[in-house]
Structures are given as C-alpha cells and as structure tokens.
Design a protein around this motif. Structure first.
Motif, PDB file in Angstrom:
ATOM      1  N   ASN A   1      12.264  13.864  -4.723  1.00  0.00           N
ATOM      2  CA  ASN A   1      10.804  13.868  -4.569  1.00  0.00           C
ATOM      3  C   ASN A   1      10.137  12.876  -5.530  1.00  0.00           C
ATOM      4  O   ASN A   1       9.112  12.281  -5.201  1.00  0.00           O
ATOM      5  N   TRP A   2      10.755  12.652  -6.696  1.00  0.00           N
ATOM      6  CA  TRP A   2      10.222  11.630  -7.597  1.00  0.00           C
ATOM      7  C   TRP A   2      10.420  10.239  -7.017  1.00  0.00           C
ATOM      8  O   TRP A   2       9.556   9.364  -7.141  1.00  0.00           O
ATOM      9  N   LEU A   3      11.572  10.073  -6.362  1.00  0.00           N
ATOM     10  CA  LEU A   3      11.856   8.802  -5.706  1.00  0.00           C
ATOM     11  C   LEU A   3      10.808   8.543  -4.627  1.00  0.00           C
ATOM     12  O   LEU A   3      10.298   7.424  -4.486  1.00  0.00           O
ATOM     13  N   ASN A   4      10.454   9.627  -3.895  1.00  0.00           N
ATOM     14  CA  ASN A   4       9.440   9.470  -2.843  1.00  0.00           C
ATOM     15  C   ASN A   4       8.103   9.038  -3.430  1.00  0.00           C
ATOM     16  O   ASN A   4       7.429   8.171  -2.879  1.00  0.00           O
ATOM     17  N   ILE A   5       7.704   9.662  -4.550  1.00  0.00           N
ATOM     18  CA  ILE A   5       6.436   9.295  -5.187  1.00  0.00           C
ATOM     19  C   ILE A   5       6.466   7.839  -5.605  1.00  0.00           C
ATOM     20  O   ILE A   5       5.510   7.082  -5.391  1.00  0.00           O
ATOM     21  N   LEU A   6       7.595   7.426  -6.171  1.00  0.00           N
ATOM     22  CA  LEU A   6       7.724   6.054  -6.643  1.00  0.00           C
ATOM     23  C   LEU A   6       7.587   5.085  -5.470  1.00  0.00           C
ATOM     24  O   LEU A   6       6.847   4.086  -5.540  1.00  0.00           O
ATOM     25  N   ILE A   7       8.292   5.387  -4.368  1.00  0.00           N
ATOM     26  CA  ILE A   7       8.232   4.510  -3.194  1.00  0.00           C
ATOM     27  C   ILE A   7       6.820   4.499  -2.616  1.00  0.00           C
ATOM     28  O   ILE A   7       6.275   3.449  -2.280  1.00  0.00           O
ATOM     29  N   LEU A   8       6.204   5.692  -2.566  1.00  0.00           N
ATOM     30  CA  LEU A   8       4.841   5.773  -2.042  1.00  0.00           C
ATOM     31  C   LEU A   8       3.889   4.930  -2.887  1.00  0.00           C
ATOM     32  O   LEU A   8       3.061   4.174  -2.363  1.00  0.00           O
ATOM     33  N   PHE A   9       4.018   5.046  -4.204  1.00  0.00           N
ATOM     34  CA  PHE A   9       3.178   4.265  -5.119  1.00  0.00           C
ATOM     35  C   PHE A   9       3.359   2.776  -4.840  1.00  0.00           C
ATOM     36  O   PHE A   9       2.394   2.026  -4.718  1.00  0.00           O
ATOM     37  N   ASP A  10       4.625   2.362  -4.729  1.00  0.00           N
ATOM     38  CA  ASP A  10       4.916   0.948  -4.485  1.00  0.00           C
ATOM     39  C   ASP A  10       4.261   0.472  -3.190  1.00  0.00           C
ATOM     40  O   ASP A  10       3.610  -0.569  -3.164  1.00  0.00           O
ATOM     41  N   VAL A  11       4.448   1.260  -2.129  1.00  0.00           N
ATOM     42  CA  VAL A  11       3.921   0.837  -0.826  1.00  0.00           C
ATOM     43  C   VAL A  11       2.396   0.759  -0.877  1.00  0.00           C
ATOM     44  O   VAL A  11       1.805  -0.265  -0.528  1.00  0.00           O
ATOM     45  N   VAL A  12       1.760   1.855  -1.364  1.00  0.00           N
ATOM     46  CA  VAL A  12       0.296   1.902  -1.374  1.00  0.00           C
ATOM     47  C   VAL A  12      -0.271   0.729  -2.170  1.00  0.00           C
ATOM     48  O   VAL A  12      -1.142  -0.013  -1.696  1.00  0.00           O
ATOM     49  N   PHE A  13       0.250   0.508  -3.393  1.00  0.00           N
ATOM     50  CA  PHE A  13      -0.390  -0.490  -4.246  1.00  0.00           C
ATOM     51  C   PHE A  13       0.060  -1.906  -3.944  1.00  0.00           C
ATOM     52  O   PHE A  13      -0.693  -2.850  -4.166  1.00  0.00           O
ATOM     53  N   PHE A  14       1.261  -2.057  -3.397  1.00  0.00           N
ATOM     54  CA  PHE A  14       1.647  -3.406  -2.997  1.00  0.00           C
ATOM     55  C   PHE A  14       0.792  -3.856  -1.828  1.00  0.00           C
ATOM     56  O   PHE A  14       0.213  -4.954  -1.847  1.00  0.00           O
ATOM     57  N   VAL A  15       0.655  -3.003  -0.821  1.00  0.00           N
ATOM     58  CA  VAL A  15      -0.127  -3.379   0.363  1.00  0.00           C
ATOM     59  C   VAL A  15      -1.592  -3.607  -0.019  1.00  0.00           C
ATOM     60  O   VAL A  15      -2.190  -4.626   0.351  1.00  0.00           O
ATOM     61  N   THR A  16      -2.167  -2.658  -0.808  1.00  0.00           N
ATOM     62  CA  THR A  16      -3.572  -2.808  -1.185  1.00  0.00           C
ATOM     63  C   THR A  16      -3.786  -4.095  -1.987  1.00  0.00           C
ATOM     64  O   THR A  16      -4.732  -4.849  -1.704  1.00  0.00           O
ATOM     65  N   SER A  17      -2.928  -4.347  -2.974  1.00  0.00           N
ATOM     66  CA  SER A  17      -3.111  -5.540  -3.809  1.00  0.00           C
ATOM     67  C   SER A  17      -2.971  -6.804  -2.967  1.00  0.00           C
ATOM     68  O   SER A  17      -3.727  -7.759  -3.122  1.00  0.00           O
ATOM     69  N   PHE A  18      -1.990  -6.788  -2.069  1.00  0.00           N
ATOM     70  CA  PHE A  18      -1.738  -7.926  -1.188  1.00  0.00           C
ATOM     71  C   PHE A  18      -2.983  -8.231  -0.357  1.00  0.00           C
ATOM     72  O   PHE A  18      -3.404  -9.382  -0.226  1.00  0.00           O
ATOM     73  N   LEU A  19      -3.604  -7.177   0.180  1.00  0.00           N
ATOM     74  CA  LEU A  19      -4.761  -7.377   1.059  1.00  0.00           C
ATOM     75  C   LEU A  19      -6.014  -7.740   0.264  1.00  0.00           C
ATOM     76  O   LEU A  19      -6.865  -8.487   0.732  1.00  0.00           O
ATOM     77  N   ILE A  20      -6.141  -7.197  -0.953  1.00  0.00           N
ATOM     78  CA  ILE A  20      -7.398  -7.297  -1.677  1.00  0.00           C
ATOM     79  C   ILE A  20      -7.438  -8.546  -2.560  1.00  0.00           C
ATOM     80  O   ILE A  20      -8.500  -8.952  -3.031  1.00  0.00           O
ATOM     81  N   PHE A  21      -6.281  -9.189  -2.766  1.00  0.00           N
ATOM     82  CA  PHE A  21      -6.187 -10.313  -3.705  1.00  0.00           C
ATOM     83  C   PHE A  21      -7.162 -11.433  -3.360  1.00  0.00           C
ATOM     84  O   PHE A  21      -7.727 -12.070  -4.257  1.00  0.00           O
ATOM     85  N   GLU A  22      -7.382 -11.666  -2.072  1.00  0.00           N
ATOM     86  CA  GLU A  22      -8.273 -12.774  -1.690  1.00  0.00           C
ATOM     87  C   GLU A  22      -9.682 -12.588  -2.276  1.00  0.00           C
ATOM     88  O   GLU A  22     -10.364 -13.582  -2.542  1.00  0.00           O
ATOM     89  N   PHE A  23     -10.099 -11.335  -2.489  1.00  0.00           N
ATOM     90  CA  PHE A  23     -11.429 -11.113  -3.063  1.00  0.00           C
ATOM     91  C   PHE A  23     -11.461 -11.427  -4.555  1.00  0.00           C
ATOM     92  O   PHE A  23     -12.511 -11.636  -5.124  1.00  0.00           O
TER      93      PHE A  23
END
Lengths: 225, 225
Positions: free
Chosen positions: B199-221
C-alpha cells in the motif's frame, strides 16, 4: 455603485459580529455540557467550523487558480490570494484550538494524529504560498506561479492525509461519529453558519483591499513617473 | 519522433554542461558526505538506534542534496539567460520540462547510487545486499520529488530568496512521497515481503503519477513570457 458595494460588506461584517456574540451565548448558555469531556468540549463549536472554513478556503484557492490560468483575469488571482490568506488564518485557529482540546481529552498538547498533521502540512504549504507572493517579483509572473502552487498544494491534500493515516494508525483519533444532543446539533449548525459568514466577510474584505491596492498602483503609474 | 530528438538534444545539452563543469554532481556528493558525517556524530554509527532510523536518514540525505541539485538546474539557465534561448527555439514547453526533469533525475540518481555504499560504509547499515529491491524504490521516490521539484525550481529561481524558496515549497508538498519511500525502504531492510508494503508502494506510485502529469501539463504556465 462602488460605495454601495463597500456598504454591503460593512453590513455583513456587523451582522457577523452580532451573530458571533449570539453563537458564544449559545455555546456557553444553551448547549448542554458534555458528560465525558466536560467544558473542554465547548471548543468544538469553534474548532470544527474553523476546520471546514480552512479547507473551504483552500478549495476556493484551487478553483480560482485554475480559472486564473485559463483566463488570465486578475479578478481570479485576487480571489485566490485572498482565500489563501484567510485559509491560513483559519488553519492557525485550528492549530490553536486543537491542542487546547487535546490537552484535556488526550492528555497531550500535540500528537501526530492524521487530521492534526495534515492541517499542519497544509498550513506550511500555504504559508509558502504567501511567501512566494511576497518575495517574488510583482506582476503577472508571480500570479501564475502562485496559481501553480495553489493547484499543486490542493492536489496534495488527499495524499498527505492518507499517508499520515497509514503511517500512524494507532495514534488516538478524533472522535468519530459523535452522538450529539439535539441542542448541541443546533448550536453546531448555528456556529457553522456564523463561521461561513465570517469566511465570506473576510474574503470579500480582502478582495476589496486588493482592488484598492491595484487602483493605487495604477494611479502611481499615472502621476508619479 | 520530432519531440524525441528535441528531448535528446536538451538532455545532451545538460549532460555536456555537467561533464564540463561537474559542479552539480560533485557539490551534491560532497554535501551528501557531510550529511553522513553529521549523522554519525548525532546518532553514533553501529548503534542499534541507527539501524532503526536508517531508512529515514537515507531519505533525508536524498532530500537534502536533491534540493541542491534542483536549485542549480535552473540557476544555471538563468545566469546567461539561456532559458530564454531555449524558449525561443521551436520546442514544446512540455518537452523542455521533460528534458530538465530527466537531467535532474539522472544527476540525483547518480549521487544516490554513490551514496548507498558510502552510507553502508560509514554508518554500518547493510544496504547493498538489498540493492535489487531498493533500486525501484529509489527510482520511484526520486521521480516523486524531482517531478514537483523541477517545476518549483523554475519558479523559485525568479524569486528574491531563490535558494531558500525551493525547500520551503518542496518539502511540505513531498511529505507523502517521503513517508511512503521511507516506509518501503524500512520494510525492505527488514526483509519483509512485498505484500507488507504494497500500500505504501501504491501511494508512492500515485504521488508520482499525479505530480508528474500535473507538473508536465502546468509547466508551460511557469515559463510563459
């Protein structure tokens, strides 16, 4: 038109003040004293609404930040920054009232309990947000930066909460599904209502202040070259 | 295809700069050594206590020198206005983010890999025999704080207190990743099966996915002019 709008917020502020007094009277005069926790339980009527208002403010920051990045309309930036400030104030209220209650209920001022810890981390994120605004270059760039932080910070909340909850499952938890007397329920609902009004008043007043500041900057640009 | 060649060009640029100056990796490495030294004096190597807290110490070390590297990555771009040049090139903003993210990941992972044997050597905690299971955690944890860190470092570099701004914004946001990575590491060092920390692994993966995608999309701003 302008003065009329200011008038409405002033009336809102006065009404909120009056209702806050009534809420105090209700909390100490009308609501019965809880058996297990005694007088300490009274703080709950302010603590719980503060928590909802803080999270509400940060949700407003999140939505206004997205709207700002989409439209680049300064109006949304002012809403987001005002809500962030008010949210930080309410988090301070939670972090002050929480330990006072915890001391009497759990015997310690502080434990690393999920909601407490989440609030602390949220408080730190949004203090960072306010610092970013104060120490960044002024202008459009900083508005974009703070919008980015407002979005990322809010997305972090569920992850922070879940991870801390799993991290310390044995730590004393907040009272779950408290059985409330009808009078207590009434007082709590009333407090929620008053705190909602306080939140609205503070945010509106803060937006007014930003508008004024903005106008002053424009005037300075025109007259003091 | 075009994006891929742009990405490799951007990555090549960062690697070439680093090969020429060796500034970032060497300063991170030295800092990591210093942190280990301080830990030794604070906790006394070889004691039972250090065995217990070593997963946390390991990740604290990573977070500490990680911030140094992340700070450096955009300071370098700012110095000769080279970010301006990159932005003028016909390259997608998100590709620029990806390039920076990958170069940061590369440098920080490299230093982490060198830190592991040093940690084993100085603090007498056997990390190397668990290396197969530790590597994925190292990668996932680093992706987590570097994805947000790259985004924030692009913002912090334009504030008045650039060096201090990044950790102030990054540390509270990356708490879930830090907790999850520490928990996974601790389970691995105690030879627990993967189910005990999934379950910790899941949290880690979830964190990575959420913040990688958000940062990737938001960087242009963030880099928008």
């Amino acid at each position: 038109m302008k003065s009329n709008k200011d008038g409405i917020t002033t009336v809102l502020g006065l009404v909120t003040m009056l209702l806050m007094f009534i809420a105090l009277l209700l909390v100490f005069g009308y609501a019965p004293i809880e058996k297990a926790m005694g007088m300490a339980q009274k703080i709950f009527y302010f603590h719980v609404p503060s928590a909802f208002m803080a999270f509400g403010s940060f949700a407003i920051v999140f939505v206004a930040s997205i709207l700002y990045l989409k439209s680049k309309n300064d109006k949304y930036d002012r809403v987001a920054s005002s809500a962030a400030e008010v949210g930080v104030i309410f988090s301070i209220l939670i972090l002050l009232t929480g330990p006072i209650w915890a001391r009497s209920a759990w015997g310690v001022w502080w434990t690393w309990e999920p909601r407490l810890t989440t609030t602390l981390i949220l408080f730190l994120i949004f203090v960072g947000y306010l610092m970013l605004r104060n120490y960044g270059s002024s202008g459009e760039q900083m508005k974009r930066y703070s919008a980015v932080l407002g979005i990322i910070g809010f997305l972090d909340v569920p992850l922070v909460y879940t991870s801390i909850k799993w991290w310390a499952p044995e730590v004393t938890s907040h009272p779950q599904g408290l059985e409330l007397e009808p009078q207590m329920k009434f007082v709590l609902t009333f407090s929620f209502f008053v705190f909602g009004m306080l939140l609205l008043y503070l945010i509106l007043k803060r937006i007014e202040l930003s508008n004024m500041r903005n106008k002053l900057e424009l005037l300075k640009k025109d007259y003091l070259r | 295809m075009r994006h891929l060649s742009q990405l490799s060009a951007l990555l090549r640029k960062d690697i070439l700069i680093e090969l020429k100056s060796r500034e970032t990796v060497i300063s991170m490495l030295l800092f990591s050594l210093l942190v280990l030294l301080v830990f030794n004096f604070a906790f006394e190597a070889d004691s039972a206590a250090i065995k217990k807290i070593s997963p946390g110490l390991l990740w604290i070390t990573f977070l500490f020198f990680g911030v140094l590297g992340l700070n450096r990555s955009f300071t370098l771009e700012k110095e000769n206005d080279s970010l301006q040049g990159t932005l003028l090139a016909p390259v997608d903003r998100s590709v620029i983010y990806l390039g920076k993210f990958l170069s940061n990941l590369l440098f920080i992972l490299l230093v982490e890999l060198i830190t592991l044997p040093l940690f084993t050597l100085f603090l007498n905690v056997d990390l190397l025999s668990h290396i197969g299971k530790l590597l994925p955690i190292l990668l996932l944890g680093s992706i987590g704080f570097i994805s947000v860190g790259t985004l924030f470092s692009a913002m912090a570099v334009n504030t008045k207190m650039r060096e201090i701004m990044l950790p102030l914004l990054l540390y509270p946001i990356s708490t879930p990743a830090f907790i999850a990575a520490t928990k996974c590491t601790s389970a691995i060092l105690r030879d627990r099966p993967i189910e005990s920390y999934s379950n910790w692994l899941n949290i880690l993966i979830l964190f990575d996915v959420v913040f990688f995608v958000t940062s990737f999309l938001i960087f242009e701003f963030v880099v928008e002019e």
